[in-house]
Design a protein around this motif. Structure first.
Motif, PDB file in Angstrom:
ATOM      1  N   ALA A 168       0.839  -1.205   0.000  1.00  0.00           N
ATOM      2  CA  ALA A 168       0.000   0.000   0.000  1.00  0.00           C
ATOM      3  C   ALA A 168       0.871   1.251   0.000  1.00  0.00           C
ATOM      4  O   ALA A 168       0.658   2.180  -0.778  1.00  0.00           O
ATOM      5  N   ARG A 169       1.900   1.259   0.868  1.00  0.00           N
ATOM      6  CA  ARG A 169       2.748   2.453   0.982  1.00  0.00           C
ATOM      7  C   ARG A 169       3.441   2.778  -0.337  1.00  0.00           C
ATOM      8  O   ARG A 169       3.449   3.904  -0.797  1.00  0.00           O
ATOM      9  N   SER A 170       4.039   1.752  -0.968  1.00  0.00           N
ATOM     10  CA  SER A 170       4.741   2.010  -2.230  1.00  0.00           C
ATOM     11  C   SER A 170       3.756   2.434  -3.317  1.00  0.00           C
ATOM     12  O   SER A 170       4.062   3.301  -4.139  1.00  0.00           O
ATOM     13  N   ASN A 171       2.572   1.836  -3.310  1.00  0.00           N
ATOM     14  CA  ASN A 171       1.570   2.231  -4.309  1.00  0.00           C
ATOM     15  C   ASN A 171       1.097   3.664  -4.097  1.00  0.00           C
ATOM     16  O   ASN A 171       0.899   4.398  -5.067  1.00  0.00           O
ATOM     17  N   VAL A 172       0.926   4.059  -2.839  1.00  0.00           N
ATOM     18  CA  VAL A 172       0.492   5.436  -2.587  1.00  0.00           C
ATOM     19  C   VAL A 172       1.566   6.406  -3.109  1.00  0.00           C
ATOM     20  O   VAL A 172       1.260   7.392  -3.782  1.00  0.00           O
TER      21      VAL A 172
END
Ligand code: NCD
Length: 307
Positions: A168-172
């Motif tokens: 999620a963090r990398s995608n955000v």
């Protein structure tokens, strides 16, 4: 030449675009019977995995081999780490074997950054704790582009255990560099408010229906039980409130796609019907993992002159 790939946060948009474009060049190899190129002939890549992995480790290994490099994979349970060797000593030992790059997965956030400070070799982060998983976000972006043609203006719902998810963090970080409208959704205990501040264009909700409404992309996440010291949500109720079912899809755009980084847990974060649905692109994500990792490895070590 890129020094390494530690996270998406530090990457410029044009660097991301270059990797995604190069990955597209590699996609057709997948369907050819002879799949091997010569670009990295004579180079050696070490995969060092301190956490479980099926997709990521295999796909880095395949990517390296398709470029003509040698790939060696080490898993913590089968290595001297289980005999008490410290991280620094393991890394110095590996460095003495002179690999051209080290791909590393570790349960501690920041472990690959530590490695990058100690070794003069490009380090690729294959997932560090709940922090970043840059190649996953890149392969996700490649998959969205293949289905939508562009990222700008899309609405992407990311649903599940946001708190513990490096995916999620990398995608955000990636999607927000491209003007994507991002909705993060999960139970309050798994949805830290500060994630809304990572980038403009990120909103949070506890309501799965609100997250899915009008979405172009629905990205489901696994509940990371291995990172939870006590259950953040009653396991039996999770699917009832946050599991994706076919009837939810009627709320999304008619051609919305369903994604999941894997490993999936049918009946926990998504129903079996959704996993096998024709607009589920979970296996396309796996395929793109190879093409994207080829692009990353080529970019990182393709131009090295020394060996
Ligand atoms: C993810 C990971 O390890 O962060 N898996 C993967 O790399 N495809 C997600 C997960 O384990 O849930």
């Amino acid at each position: 030449m890129m020094k390494g790939l530690l996270g998406i946060e530090q990457l410029e948009r044009d660097e991301i675009e270059a990797i995604l474009a190069r990955a597209k060049d590699f996609q057709p190899l997948q369907n050819q019977s002879f799949k091997r190129l010569d670009t990295l002939r004579g180079k050696m890549i070490v995969n060092l995995f301190f956490e479980a992995s099926t997709r990521t480790r295999t796909s880095f290994e395949i990517a390296a081999k398709r470029l003509g490099a040698d790939a060696v994979s080490i898993t913590a349970s089968g290595s001297s780490v289980s005999k008490g060797e410290s991280l620094v000593d393991t890394l110095n030992t590996l460095a003495a074997m002179r690999p051209n790059a080290i791909v590393m997965r570790h349960a501690a956030s920041g472990a690959p950054y530590f490695l990058a400070r100690h070794l003069p070799i490009p380090i690729i982060n294959a997932g560090d704790g709940a922090h970043e998983h840059p190649t996953q976000a890149l392969l996700d972006a490649r998959t969205i582009l293949d289905n939508r043609g562009q990222l700008e203006g899309l609405r992407v719902a990311i649903i599940g255990d946001i708190a513990h998810s490096r995916v999620a963090r990398s995608n955000v970080h990636l999607l927000s560099k491209f003007g994507v409208d991002i909705v993060l959704c999960g139970p309050a205990s798994l949805l830290p408010a500060e994630l809304g501040q990572i980038a403009p264009g990120v909103t949070l909700t506890n309501d799965i229906r609100e997250a899915i409404r009008g979405a172009d992309v629905i990205m489901m996440l696994r509940v990371q039980l291995e990172r939870q010291h006590e259950a953040a949500f009653p396991a039996g109720e999770y699917f009832q409130f946050y599991g994706l079912r076919l009837d939810h899809l009627a709320l999304a755009k008619p051609d919305a796609i369903v994604m999941h980084p894997g490993p999936i847990n049918r009946g926990r974060e998504l129903s079996s019907e959704v996993a096998d649905f024709q607009r589920s692109v979970i296996l396309n994500q796996v395929e793109n993992g190879i093409a994207v990792r080829m692009a990353v490895l080529e970019r990182m070590i393709g131009e090295q002159t020394h060996c």
